[in-house]
Design an enzyme around this catalytic site. Structure first.
Site, PDB file in Angstrom:
ATOM      1  N   ASP A  31       0.859  -1.101  -0.214  1.00  0.00           N
ATOM      2  CA  ASP A  31      -0.154  -0.081   0.186  1.00  0.00           C
ATOM      3  C   ASP A  31       0.770   1.248  -0.029  1.00  0.00           C
ATOM      4  OD1 ASP A  31      -2.024   1.882   0.194  1.00  0.00           O
ATOM      5  OD2 ASP A  31      -2.927   0.663   1.833  1.00  0.00           O
ATOM      6  N   ASP A  32       0.960   2.150  -1.296  1.00  0.00           N
ATOM      7  CA  ASP A  32       1.443   3.288  -1.050  1.00  0.00           C
ATOM      8  C   ASP A  32       3.277   2.975  -1.177  1.00  0.00           C
ATOM      9  OD1 ASP A  32      -0.922   4.478  -1.081  1.00  0.00           O
ATOM     10  OD2 ASP A  32      -0.424   5.637   0.781  1.00  0.00           O
ATOM     11  N   CYS A  71      -6.274   4.123  -3.638  1.00  0.00           N
ATOM     12  CA  CYS A  71      -6.531   2.791  -3.073  1.00  0.00           C
ATOM     13  C   CYS A  71      -7.474   1.930  -3.556  1.00  0.00           C
ATOM     14  CB  CYS A  71      -6.708   2.832  -1.461  1.00  0.00           C
ATOM     15  SG  CYS A  71      -5.146   3.599  -0.545  1.00  0.00           S
ATOM     16  N   ARG A  75      -7.696  -1.187  -6.290  1.00  0.00           N
ATOM     17  CA  ARG A  75      -7.916  -2.537  -5.772  1.00  0.00           C
ATOM     18  C   ARG A  75      -9.138  -2.937  -6.756  1.00  0.00           C
ATOM     19  NH1 ARG A  75      -5.109  -2.959  -0.773  1.00  0.00           N
ATOM     20  NH2 ARG A  75      -3.742  -1.050  -0.822  1.00  0.00           N
ATOM     21  N   LYS A 124      -5.611  -5.738   3.995  1.00  0.00           N
ATOM     22  CA  LYS A 124      -6.609  -4.344   3.742  1.00  0.00           C
ATOM     23  C   LYS A 124      -7.658  -5.023   2.467  1.00  0.00           C
ATOM     24  CE  LYS A 124      -6.376   0.015   1.897  1.00  0.00           C
ATOM     25  NZ  LYS A 124      -5.718   1.493   1.721  1.00  0.00           N
ATOM     26  N   HIS A 126     -10.848  -2.604   1.345  1.00  0.00           N
ATOM     27  CA  HIS A 126     -11.123  -1.208   0.819  1.00  0.00           C
ATOM     28  C   HIS A 126     -11.934  -1.177  -0.292  1.00  0.00           C
ATOM     29  CE1 HIS A 126      -9.418   3.112   1.081  1.00  0.00           C
ATOM     30  NE2 HIS A 126     -10.764   2.900   1.075  1.00  0.00           N
ATOM     31  N   SER A 149      -8.410   1.691   5.313  1.00  0.00           N
ATOM     32  CA  SER A 149      -7.061   1.983   5.088  1.00  0.00           C
ATOM     33  C   SER A 149      -6.702   2.048   6.625  1.00  0.00           C
ATOM     34  CB  SER A 149      -6.689   3.296   4.353  1.00  0.00           C
ATOM     35  OG  SER A 149      -6.927   3.290   3.111  1.00  0.00           O
ATOM     36  N   HIS A 217       1.548   2.209   3.925  1.00  0.00           N
ATOM     37  CA  HIS A 217       0.521   3.266   4.131  1.00  0.00           C
ATOM     38  C   HIS A 217       0.622   3.764   5.351  1.00  0.00           C
ATOM     39  CE1 HIS A 217      -3.352   5.394   4.495  1.00  0.00           C
ATOM     40  NE2 HIS A 217      -3.512   5.387   3.057  1.00  0.00           N
ATOM     41  N   ASP A 268       0.037  -0.966  -4.596  1.00  0.00           N
ATOM     42  CA  ASP A 268      -1.533  -0.357  -5.312  1.00  0.00           C
ATOM     43  C   ASP A 268      -1.333   1.135  -5.909  1.00  0.00           C
ATOM     44  OD1 ASP A 268      -1.016   1.285  -3.046  1.00  0.00           O
ATOM     45  OD2 ASP A 268      -3.269   1.317  -2.398  1.00  0.00           O
ATOM     46  N   ASN A 269      -0.223   1.806  -5.667  1.00  0.00           N
ATOM     47  CA  ASN A 269       0.039   3.336  -6.181  1.00  0.00           C
ATOM     48  C   ASN A 269       1.479   3.647  -5.799  1.00  0.00           C
ATOM     49  OD1 ASN A 269      -2.726   3.754  -4.304  1.00  0.00           O
ATOM     50  ND2 ASN A 269      -0.640   4.660  -3.796  1.00  0.00           N
ATOM     51  N   LYS A 289       1.383   9.444  -5.305  1.00  0.00           N
ATOM     52  CA  LYS A 289       0.145   8.958  -5.449  1.00  0.00           C
ATOM     53  C   LYS A 289      -0.956  10.306  -5.518  1.00  0.00           C
ATOM     54  CE  LYS A 289      -2.980   7.356  -1.687  1.00  0.00           C
ATOM     55  NZ  LYS A 289      -2.946   6.704  -0.123  1.00  0.00           N
TER      56      LYS A 289
END
Length: 465
Positions: A31-32, A71, A75, A124, A126, A149, A217, A268-269, A289
């Site tokens: 994540d991130d 996010c 996903r 996660k 989301h 998140s 994240h 994810d990004n 992001k």
């Protein structure tokens, strides 16, 4: 001693055999995490030996992109093989959302279940926190993790959000209605232990595991195993994620299914640069992001499948998280849903180290919410005029900075020679711009742009649908 020809035939036959079997699949989704946050993509200040090993034994994908650089949309692209706007997910769901990923969509977990796979998710979600939207309603036999998140809780540094308590869930059961910082330090370990246990339990049965880590994240929490082990908190977090990868690879070897398992590691990004030293690195890319520049959309990706994926190879072809669903479907020998547009491409030839006669993916559309911001074909990227957010200045130590605003004019970039998107070549290649403009118009007709509705968009899930 084998002759070179016999060696080659032995390798090709073993590769063909493993490719014909239904492999286990593990997708590790950070994540991130920024493009340059791990050793194989240029990280500095800490080491990632297990990811280094994964790259040495597998393949780096250097031009790998997400569906949208935030996010929930990202996903949804992974789960459905579609552009997020196509499946009605242009932005993030919140703890107060009454919507989620439509249960009518066919997820990657539901695809492999058609071929008898056991499915599990640890991490996660989301994509909607109401029961009808949760992972156990979207193809997963097991789920343990967070519904959204890890910063969507009362401890968010900006009190204006006023988030409710953040629950830890197993299936549809709330295990802990209000996790605390002392709980978050264990998330990476808990998810990893669950993954290893599932591998051991299903070593004689085809399985699919989706491991979407909460980290890196913000807020950042490392366990005692890694807290303070590197010069920065961010380095501690990445080091623990690397440990997690090592635990999984070791479990595959220990159970004797290493050569039967495709492992994909990606994000994810791009990094949340607003948080300064608690955000990651884009390396040579532009922005991060939330933007439609490469720093937001292009992420690190490594794939490993011993005996099938050539070791130590780089793939520079344009690829995306959307491509994983049709690829995994083909490996599991499942037909894609009829009469349902899927935007992903089957990239098995790239994974097998083959040279396809033509590009498997030629185009990519960069959306921000419902707005088309850029169009990619081959090495060329046309960016439409728009205003975007940048840190100005960034925050530090878990406190976010303040966003500034910048505007970009219509620009044409050649990413093979200018991956940082610094030189506008629009005036020099007007014919290329016209070709990309035509592709952009097709995207608007298909998916929409702003207030313009696309012809082939499907709705998000709503309560009571």
């Amino acid at each position: 001693m084998k002759t070179p020809l016999i060696c080659l035939l032995t390798f090709l036959s073993s590769t063909l055999l493993s490719a014909q079997e239904k492999p286990n699949v593990i997708i590790i989704f950070c994540d991130d995490m920024g493009y340059a946050d791990i050793g194989p993509f240029g990280a500095e200040g800490y080491e990632t030996p297990n990811l280094d090993r994964m790259a040495e034994e597998g393949m780096r994908f250097t031009d790998f992109h997400v569906g949208v650089s935030v996010c929930s949309p990202s996903r949804s692209a992974l789960m459905t093989g579609c552009y997020p706007l196509r499946v009605g997910v242009p932005g993030n769901f919140s703890p107060r959302s009454a919507t989620g990923l439509n249960p009518d969509e066919v997820t990657i977990a539901e695809i492999v279940k058609q071929s008898g796979y056991a499915t599990a998710m640890y991490g996660k979600w989301h994509l909607g926190h109401k029961p009808e939207f949760l992972p156990t309603s979207q193809g997963f036999d097991e789920w343990f993790g967070l519904p959204y998140s890890n910063d969507m809780w009362p401890y968010h540094p900006d009190p204006r959000y006023n988030f409710p308590d953040l629950p830890l869930m197993e299936g549809e059961t709330i295990l802990n209605p209000a996790i605390l910082p002392k709980d978050q330090v264990h998330l990476t370990t808990w998810y990893t232990e669950r993954t290893v246990s599932f591998i051991e339990k299903n070593k004689d049965h085809a399985f699919f595991i989706y491991l979407p880590h909460a980290m890196p994240h913000v807020p950042l929490y490392a366990s005692d195993k890694y807290a303070g082990k590197t010069p920065t908190v961010y380095g501690d977090i990445i080091s623990e994620i690397d440990w997690s990868v090592g635990q999984i690879l070791d479990a595959l070897q220990r159970t004797g299914i290493d050569e039967k398992t495709l492992v994909v590691f990606t994000s994810d990004n791009g990094p949340w640069l607003l948080y300064g030293n608690h955000g990651g690195s884009v390396g040579p890319l532009r922005e991060g992001k939330g933007t439609q520049f490469e720093g937001g959309f292009r992420v690190p990706c490594i794939m490993r499948w011993p005996g099938t994926i050539p070791a130590g190879r780089d793939c520079n072809a344009l690829t995306a998280t959307m491509d994983l669903l049709p690829t995994v479907a083909a490996l599991a020998r499942v037909e894609l849903p009829a009469k349902r547009i899927i935007d992903g491409k089957d990239i098995r030839p790239l994974i097998f180290g083959e040279e396809p006669k033509s590009a498997l993916r030629e185009t990519l559309y960069y959306y921000g919410g419902k707005n088309l911001r850029a169009v990619r074909k081959g090495p060329w990227k046309l960016v439409y005029p728009h205003t975007y957010s940048v840190p100005g200045p960034p925050g530090a130590d878990g406190i976010h900075g303040q966003y500034g605003r910048r505007t970009i004019e219509k620009s044409l970039f050649h990413l093979e020679t200018d991956v940082g998107e610094t030189r506008n070549l629009l005036a020099h290649y007007p014919e290329v711009a016209r070709e990309l403009e035509a592709l952009g118009e097709k995207a608007r007709q298909d998916l929409g742009d702003g207030e313009r509705e696309g012809a082939n968009r499907r709705p998000a899930g709503k309560l009571g649908n």
